[in-house]
Design a protein around this motif. Structure first.
Motif, short mmCIF file in Angstrom:
data_model
loop_
_atom_site.label_atom_id
_atom_site.label_comp_id
_atom_site.label_asym_id
_atom_site.label_seq_id
_atom_site.Cartn_x
_atom_site.Cartn_y
_atom_site.Cartn_z
N LEU A 1 0.83 -1.21 0.00
CA LEU A 1 0.00 0.00 0.00
C LEU A 1 0.86 1.25 0.00
O LEU A 1 1.79 1.39 0.79
CB LEU A 1 -0.88 0.05 1.25
CG LEU A 1 -2.28 -0.57 1.20
CD1 LEU A 1 -2.96 -0.33 2.53
CD2 LEU A 1 -3.10 0.02 0.08
N GLY A 2 0.53 2.20 -0.88
CA GLY A 2 1.20 3.49 -0.88
C GLY A 2 0.22 4.56 -0.43
O GLY A 2 -0.57 4.35 0.49
N PHE A 3 0.24 5.69 -1.15
CA PHE A 3 -0.72 6.75 -0.89
C PHE A 3 -1.40 7.03 -2.23
O PHE A 3 -1.07 7.97 -2.93
CB PHE A 3 0.01 8.00 -0.35
CG PHE A 3 -0.91 9.02 0.27
CD1 PHE A 3 -1.31 8.90 1.59
CD2 PHE A 3 -1.36 10.10 -0.47
CE1 PHE A 3 -2.17 9.84 2.17
CE2 PHE A 3 -2.22 11.05 0.11
CZ PHE A 3 -2.62 10.92 1.42
N ASP A 4 -2.31 6.12 -2.59
CA ASP A 4 -2.98 6.20 -3.89
C ASP A 4 -4.48 6.09 -3.70
O ASP A 4 -4.95 5.43 -2.78
CB ASP A 4 -2.51 5.06 -4.81
CG ASP A 4 -1.03 5.15 -5.14
OD1 ASP A 4 -0.64 6.15 -5.74
OD2 ASP A 4 -0.28 4.21 -4.75
N TYR A 5 -5.22 6.69 -4.63
CA TYR A 5 -6.68 6.61 -4.55
C TYR A 5 -7.14 5.18 -4.76
O TYR A 5 -6.74 4.53 -5.73
CB TYR A 5 -7.34 7.53 -5.58
CG TYR A 5 -8.85 7.49 -5.48
CD1 TYR A 5 -9.52 8.30 -4.56
CD2 TYR A 5 -9.60 6.61 -6.27
CE1 TYR A 5 -10.91 8.24 -4.44
CE2 TYR A 5 -10.98 6.55 -6.15
CZ TYR A 5 -11.63 7.36 -5.23
OH TYR A 5 -13.00 7.30 -5.10
N ILE A 6 -7.97 4.70 -3.86
CA ILE A 6 -8.60 3.39 -3.98
C ILE A 6 -10.07 3.62 -3.68
O ILE A 6 -10.41 4.24 -2.67
CB ILE A 6 -8.02 2.38 -2.95
CG1 ILE A 6 -6.57 2.04 -3.29
CG2 ILE A 6 -8.87 1.11 -2.87
CD1 ILE A 6 -5.84 1.23 -2.22
N LYS A 7 -10.94 3.16 -4.56
CA LYS A 7 -12.37 3.35 -4.29
C LYS A 7 -12.81 2.40 -3.18
O LYS A 7 -12.68 1.19 -3.30
CB LYS A 7 -13.20 3.10 -5.55
CG LYS A 7 -14.67 3.45 -5.30
CD LYS A 7 -15.58 3.13 -6.47
CE LYS A 7 -17.00 3.52 -6.07
NZ LYS A 7 -18.04 2.78 -6.75
N THR A 8 -13.30 2.97 -2.09
CA THR A 8 -13.80 2.15 -0.98
C THR A 8 -15.32 2.07 -1.06
O THR A 8 -15.93 2.63 -1.98
CB THR A 8 -13.32 2.72 0.37
OG1 THR A 8 -13.61 4.12 0.41
CG2 THR A 8 -11.81 2.55 0.53
N ASP A 9 -15.95 1.37 -0.11
CA ASP A 9 -17.38 1.06 -0.23
C ASP A 9 -18.32 2.27 -0.13
O ASP A 9 -19.22 2.43 -0.93
CB ASP A 9 -17.77 0.03 0.84
CG ASP A 9 -17.09 -1.32 0.60
OD1 ASP A 9 -16.75 -1.61 -0.56
OD2 ASP A 9 -16.91 -2.07 1.57
N LYS A 10 -18.11 3.09 0.90
CA LYS A 10 -19.08 4.16 1.17
C LYS A 10 -18.38 5.47 1.49
O LYS A 10 -17.27 5.48 2.04
CB LYS A 10 -19.96 3.78 2.37
CG LYS A 10 -20.82 2.53 2.17
CD LYS A 10 -22.18 2.88 1.62
CE LYS A 10 -23.04 1.67 1.33
NZ LYS A 10 -23.65 1.08 2.52
N ARG A 11 -19.06 6.58 1.18
CA ARG A 11 -18.58 7.89 1.62
C ARG A 11 -19.79 8.68 2.14
O ARG A 11 -20.93 8.41 1.78
CB ARG A 11 -17.87 8.66 0.51
CG ARG A 11 -18.64 9.05 -0.71
CD ARG A 11 -18.71 8.03 -1.84
NE ARG A 11 -17.43 7.43 -2.13
CZ ARG A 11 -17.19 6.13 -2.18
NH1 ARG A 11 -18.18 5.26 -1.95
NH2 ARG A 11 -16.01 5.66 -2.46
#
Length: 339
Positions: free
Chosen positions: A11-21
């Motif tokens: 894991l770095g510091f990159d955008y990953i789409k998670t389940d909910k916002r």
């Protein structure tokens, strides 16, 4: 994407789409109750003030999987307060502290499977933000606003342990003397992109900005706060109306004094008086502490403790703060909020 496909070590510091916002809209003078949504795309008016006039601000904080399996938020009340100050500066409505913290908790709970396991050094990074939206064209405060919080799993900033980096003094300013430097607004970051890229092209970790009025004092290190440890064990960090008051900075100030017994000064750090420091570092949410090996100014590299080894005081500060965040060390009252 199920977490079975996440390699926690990579894991770095990159955008990953998670389940909910979390998403809430401010209209008719108040915030709506807000909701959790799977949709990670915002649909906003082409006339939104966020797009044309930079009417937006944001925050960054982390949720940590603690040693005992519980989940820690670190001083979210401080992020809520700073966001309120940013909103005041940009004529945006405040997000009340309890709404801010509850939204963060809701997002963490809804994305719990994305929290890196204890021991990996990773955390769940939260990005709350407020933007001006709605149909508009003139330079004025927006008719509506969106408050949202999303999250991404992030790895430890330094793979294989903390190490010093070299920085270069920039001739550019990231903010004006009485400008928005103390608010966490996108414009400050937009201003820093070119100097930052230039610094990296020349082999440095990032640019260091001097005070915009006299260009004689250190203010910020890239998008982080500067601190130095003097030969007689004082912890010094710049104080200025154009410095962003970091939560990590605030926490290190308190720990340096109460736990390490250092004398703390918020004051001026003159660029021609770097000899007073035996160690120096940059602090912020992402890396916690980035030790500064050397600072290049007028083509001379001033080296502090070492370009390869982390100084002992910096190491102790890092250990203390991360220990509190991950629940290994008891923190001062109210610092850790359980989700």
């Amino acid at each position: 994407m199920g977490n079975e496909s996440i390699n926690w070590d990579k894991l770095g510091f990159d955008y990953i789409k998670t389940d909910k916002r979390f998403l809430s809209t401010w209209r008719d003078g108040q915030w709506e109750k807000g909701t959790l949504t799977e949709d990670n795309v915002l649909h906003i008016s082409e006339g939104s003030t966020a797009l044309h006039y930079g009417q937006q601000c944001f925050e960054g904080l982390k949720a940590y999987r603690a040693k005992d399996g519980s989940i820690n938020l670190f001083r979210p009340d401080q992020n809520a307060a700073r966001m309120q100050r940013s909103c005041t500066r940009l004529l945006m409505p405040h997000v009340p502290t309890d709404m801010f913290i509850e939204a963060c908790k809701d997002v963490v709970r809804a994305n719990e499977r994305f929290i890196p396991p204890y021991g990996t050094g990773g955390a769940l990074y939260l990005r709350p933000f407020v933007i001006g939206v709605g149909d508009n064209i003139g330079v004025r405060a927006a008719p509506e606003f969106i408050f949202s919080v999303f999250c991404i799993p992030v790895g430890p900033y330094f793979k294989g342990g903390m190490k010093p980096h070299n920085f270069v003094i920039s001739s550019y300013d990231r903010a004006a003397p009485q400008g928005t430097g103390a608010a966490k607004v996108g414009g400050n970051y937009a201003a820093s992109m070119m100097p930052g890229a230039e610094a990296k092209k020349n082999g440095f970790a990032d640019a260091i900005y001097l005070d915009p009025l006299t260009h004689s004092k250190i203010e910020e290190v890239g998008s982080a706060n500067f601190f130095g440890i003097t030969h007689d064990d004082q912890f010094i960090t710049p104080k200025s109306p154009s410095v962003l008051p970091g939560i990590t900075r605030l926490s290190l100030i308190e720990l340096a004094e109460s736990r390490l017994g250092l004398k703390v000064t918020e004051g001026e750090v003159f660029i021609d008086k770097l000899d007073q420091f035996k160690e120096a570092g940059a602090c912020g949410t992402a890396a916690v502490i980035t030790p500064i090996g050397g600072i290049s100014y007028q083509n001379k590299l001033h080296v502090f403790h070492s370009e390869t080894e982390v100084g002992p005081v910096t190491q102790r500060l890092y250990k203390e703060l991360t220990g509190i965040q991950f629940g290994e060390i008891e923190g001062p009252a109210g610092w850790v909020v359980k989700v």
